[in-house]
Enzyme design. Structure first.
Site, PDB file in Angstrom:
ATOM      1  N   GLY A  93     -16.989 -99.101  79.589  1.00 27.58           N
ATOM      2  CA  GLY A  93     -15.713-100.273  79.346  1.00 27.58           C
ATOM      3  C   GLY A  93     -14.545 -99.447  79.833  1.00 27.58           C
ATOM      4  N   GLY A  95     -12.280 -97.974  77.290  1.00 33.00           N
ATOM      5  CA  GLY A  95     -12.703 -97.334  75.980  1.00 33.00           C
ATOM      6  C   GLY A  95     -11.058 -97.272  75.410  1.00 33.00           C
ATOM      7  NE  ARG A  96      -9.542 -92.431  78.047  1.00 33.79           N
ATOM      8  CZ  ARG A  96      -8.988 -91.328  78.016  1.00 33.79           C
ATOM      9  NH1 ARG A  96      -8.308 -90.240  77.354  1.00 33.79           N
ATOM     10  NH2 ARG A  96      -9.454 -90.535  79.602  1.00 33.79           N
ATOM     11  CG  ASP A 127      -9.056 -90.935  69.575  1.00 35.16           C
ATOM     12  OD1 ASP A 127      -8.622 -91.079  70.587  1.00 35.16           O
ATOM     13  OD2 ASP A 127      -8.105 -89.646  69.412  1.00 35.16           O
ATOM     14  N   GLY A 128      -9.741 -93.487  71.451  1.00 37.06           N
ATOM     15  CA  GLY A 128      -8.992 -95.377  72.434  1.00 37.06           C
ATOM     16  C   GLY A 128      -7.759 -94.551  72.198  1.00 37.06           C
ATOM     17  NE  ARG A 185     -12.331 -98.972  85.761  1.00 34.58           N
ATOM     18  CZ  ARG A 185     -11.938 -98.040  85.375  1.00 34.58           C
ATOM     19  NH1 ARG A 185     -12.623 -96.799  85.600  1.00 34.58           N
ATOM     20  NH2 ARG A 185     -10.787 -97.807  84.905  1.00 34.58           N
ATOM     21  CG  ASP A 254     -16.927 -94.668  84.815  1.00 34.81           C
ATOM     22  OD1 ASP A 254     -18.571 -93.917  85.507  1.00 34.81           O
ATOM     23  OD2 ASP A 254     -17.082 -93.815  84.184  1.00 34.81           O
ATOM     24  CG  ASN A 255     -13.921 -92.335  86.951  1.00 35.08           C
ATOM     25  OD1 ASN A 255     -13.541 -92.463  85.636  1.00 35.08           O
ATOM     26  ND2 ASN A 255     -14.105 -90.841  86.068  1.00 35.08           N
ATOM     27  CG  ASP A 264     -10.662 -93.757  85.458  1.00 38.31           C
ATOM     28  OD1 ASP A 264      -9.163 -94.424  85.136  1.00 38.31           O
ATOM     29  OD2 ASP A 264     -11.502 -94.054  85.015  1.00 38.31           O
TER      30      ASP A 264
HETATM   31  P1  AMP Z   1     -13.723 -91.438  81.541  1.00 38.19           P
HETATM   32  O1  AMP Z   1     -14.428 -89.338  81.638  1.00 38.19           O
HETATM   33  O2  AMP Z   1     -12.492 -90.640  81.452  1.00 38.19           O
HETATM   34  O3  AMP Z   1     -13.924 -92.502  83.077  1.00 38.19           O
HETATM   35  O4  AMP Z   1     -14.268 -92.104  80.636  1.00 38.19           O
HETATM   36  C1  AMP Z   1     -15.304 -92.596  80.594  1.00 38.19           C
HETATM   37  C2  AMP Z   1     -15.843 -93.719  79.633  1.00 38.19           C
HETATM   38  O5  AMP Z   1     -15.719 -92.676  78.050  1.00 38.19           O
HETATM   39  C3  AMP Z   1     -14.594 -94.645  79.556  1.00 38.19           C
HETATM   40  O6  AMP Z   1     -15.876 -95.464  78.780  1.00 38.19           O
HETATM   41  C4  AMP Z   1     -13.765 -94.288  79.038  1.00 38.19           C
HETATM   42  O7  AMP Z   1     -12.976 -95.485  78.534  1.00 38.19           O
HETATM   43  C5  AMP Z   1     -13.971 -93.169  77.819  1.00 38.19           C
HETATM   44  N1  AMP Z   1     -13.029 -92.951  77.083  1.00 38.19           N
HETATM   45  C6  AMP Z   1     -12.454 -91.165  77.306  1.00 38.19           C
HETATM   46  N2  AMP Z   1     -12.123 -91.275  76.360  1.00 38.19           N
HETATM   47  C7  AMP Z   1     -11.466 -92.287  75.022  1.00 38.19           C
HETATM   48  C8  AMP Z   1     -11.675 -91.833  73.838  1.00 38.19           C
HETATM   49  N3  AMP Z   1     -10.529 -91.029  73.618  1.00 38.19           N
HETATM   50  N4  AMP Z   1     -11.168 -93.455  72.990  1.00 38.19           N
HETATM   51  C9  AMP Z   1     -12.087 -93.953  73.427  1.00 38.19           C
HETATM   52  N5  AMP Z   1     -13.269 -93.991  74.684  1.00 38.19           N
HETATM   53  C10 AMP Z   1     -12.800 -93.038  75.676  1.00 38.19           C
HETATM   54 MG    MG Z   2     -13.165 -93.032  83.956  1.00 40.02          MG
END
Ligand code: AMP
Ligand code: MG
Length: 486
Positions: A93, A95-96, A127-128, A185, A254-255, A264
């Site tokens: 979901g 996450g940040r 950490d979001g 997505r 998800d991307n 992403d």
């Molecule tokens: P990504 O690889 O950027 O597509 O991220 C995959 C998942 O990890 C997604 O659900 C993001 O929201 C979550 N995510 C990535 N980095 C962070 C972060 N620093 N804090 C919280 N969630 C994260």
């Molecule tokens: Mg992503």
């Protein structure tokens, strides 16, 4: 729809916030301290129907820091799941990042999404937050892809924050205000399928049709038409990535965008020298998302999406639609590559001519983009500009074949070369150049960021005095290390 004249005059219709409760979580941004805008994108502003001068910088700073939203926004984190490196992860979901609101512009709805906005129920151990390095890379990627006419999300602005964030090292934190027609997505559909929620699955498909593909609503089978639309657009997207040497590097489902946008940006790269198996993400040791794997991975991802739609569309129909992927991609790729070689007509043997060109680039370790550009310069028939880029005993025989092929074209050289220069860019978002921009911004100098952004927005137009922005990295420079942890 009246056009906007300022950020505050944007109007919002937040459809997502009216979806079933578990489609999202209402979350407000966690404000950052001491936020400073680094750059505003004119092309991003134009997506909102605005000019950069219409935008009040203080108001944008308050928005991008998460301190003060615009009237009508209803911030939320979207729930989705997805296959990451081939394995289903139900816990995904936003996450940040937060969907702040859906702006209604004269060109249609535009999501405003704040990346780096703080923790959400889907943050897991994160950490979001986002760091400066990856935020600048995503900001520039939106500009570069738009400049190359590759469908993409694009940021309105990027900002640095006074607080530090811990990654492999302590880094400056940053936020990015990202725009997209939609953030839906493949993973949104996977989530509903895994929960066997057929009504909600159909509801989401109808939402995408009504809001983004209204012409499909009148077809006999609109849901099938939507899947066909996703397959076609994804094939065309991947064709463009392949034709322009772009490696996404994290093609998890998800991307993947339901609208066929590049979505992403993480450890992506544009090629320097042509390497068919380039894998810029150093943690992807098996090369799952290598350059030459992308066409196959996208089909795999589309198959996962198709599987999620089996409660609504006959399996036989899904298969037929998936079968259109490969020929659509091949046809789109051939058109793009012929354009890059200046071939207006389609002749037998063109495929081999293109493949041999790529083999020549790979075996001679030539720079991908500079070689195409050299082919578009005036003296190519004499081979001069090319021999500066490609050192190979096979260059002459390829050129000979190319010249013979050009004889079959009716267009004059001057006209052909001008057309080739328009599709063979000079300014590419190379990793080492992005790194220089990032390092300058960390030191407080944002001029390189603005300069590079401007060059990338019209990448084929040569600007005097800007030679350093079209250079390949020096052979002795250490490679920049990229990973997902940003
Ligand atoms: P990504 O690889 O950027 O597509 O991220 C995959 C998942 O990890 C997604 O659900 C993001 O929201 C979550 N995510 C990535 N980095 C962070 C972060 N620093 N804090 C919280 N969630 C994260
Ligand atoms: Mg992503």
């Amino acid at each position: 729809m009246a056009s906007a004249t300022s950020l505050e005059s944007l109007t919002f219709d937040n459809v997502w916030s009216r979806f079933p409760q578990d489609f999202f979580s209402r979350v407000s941004p966690t404000p950052w301290r001491d936020t400073r805008l680094l750059d505003i994108s004119p092309a991003g502003a134009a997506r909102l129907g605005l000019e950069v001068d219409d935008i009040d910088r203080d108001r944008l700073t308050a928005l991008i820091s998460g301190e003060r939203l615009l009237d009508g926004m209803e911030p939320l984190a979207q729930k989705y799941t997805g296959h990451q490196f081939g394995t289903y992860n139900p816990a995904l979901g936003d996450g940040r990042g937060l969907l702040l609101g859906e702006a209604m512009t004269s060109q249609g709805p535009i999501d405003l999404h704040l990346k780096g906005a703080g923790q959400t129920p889907y943050s897991r151990f994160g950490d979001g937050r986002a760091v400066l390095r990856s935020s600048i890379r995503e900001y520039l990627a939106g500009e570069a892809m738009t400049g190359l006419k590759i469908p993409t999300t694009q940021a309105l602005a990027v900002a640095i924050n006074g607080e530090k964030v811990m990654r492999e090292r302590v880094e400056p934190g940053a936020t990015l205000l990202r725009l997209a027609e939609s953030h839906v997505r493949f993973g949104h559909f996977e989530w509903l399928y895994q929960q066997q929620r057929v009504e909600d699955l159909e509801r989401l498909m109808r939402h995408v049709i009504d809001r983004h593909r209204p012409n499909l609503a009148h077809q006999d089978a609109p849901l099938e038409a939507l899947f066909q639309d996703v397959v076609t657009r994804t094939a065309e997207l991947i064709a463009r990535w392949q034709a322009y040497g772009f490696v996404h590097a994290v093609m998890n489902t998800d991307n993947m965008s339901i609208l066929g946008l590049t979505l992403d940006y993480g450890p992506y790269a544009f090629m320097d020298r042509f390497e068919s198996n380039l894998t810029p993400n150093h943690t992807d040791t098996s090369g799952r998302y290598a350059f030459d794997q992308q066409p196959g991975v996208a089909l795999w991802n589309l198959t996962v999406l198709g599987q999620s739609l089996t409660p609504l569309i006959e399996v036989e129909r899904l298969r037929e639609i998936l079968d259109s992927y490969e020929p659509t991609l091949q046809a789109a790729y051939a058109i793009l590559m012929r354009g890059r070689l200046g071939l207006e007509t389609e002749q037998e043997g063109d495929g081999e001519l293109i493949d041999e060109w790529l083999r020549l680039l790979e075996s001679s370790r030539a720079d991908f983009h500079r070689s195409f550009r050299a082919l578009s310069e005036r003296d190519v028939v004499g081979g001069l500009s090319l021999s500066a880029e490609i050192e190979s005993p096979e260059l002459d025989s390829w050129l000979e074949r190319y010249r013979r092929r050009l004889d079959q074209e009716s267009r004059g050289d001057t006209e052909r070369l001008a057309a080739m220069r328009r599709v063979n860019p000079l300014y590419i978002l190379r990793t080492h150049l992005a790194q220089q921009v990032i390092e300058a911004a960390e030191e407080g100098d944002t001029r390189p960021l603005a300069t590079f952004r401007e060059l990338l927005s019209a990448p084929s137009v040569r600007r005097p005095g800007m030679e350093i922005w079209s250079e390949a990295p020096s052979a002795s420079a250490p490679p920049v290390c990229l990973s997902c942890s940003s």
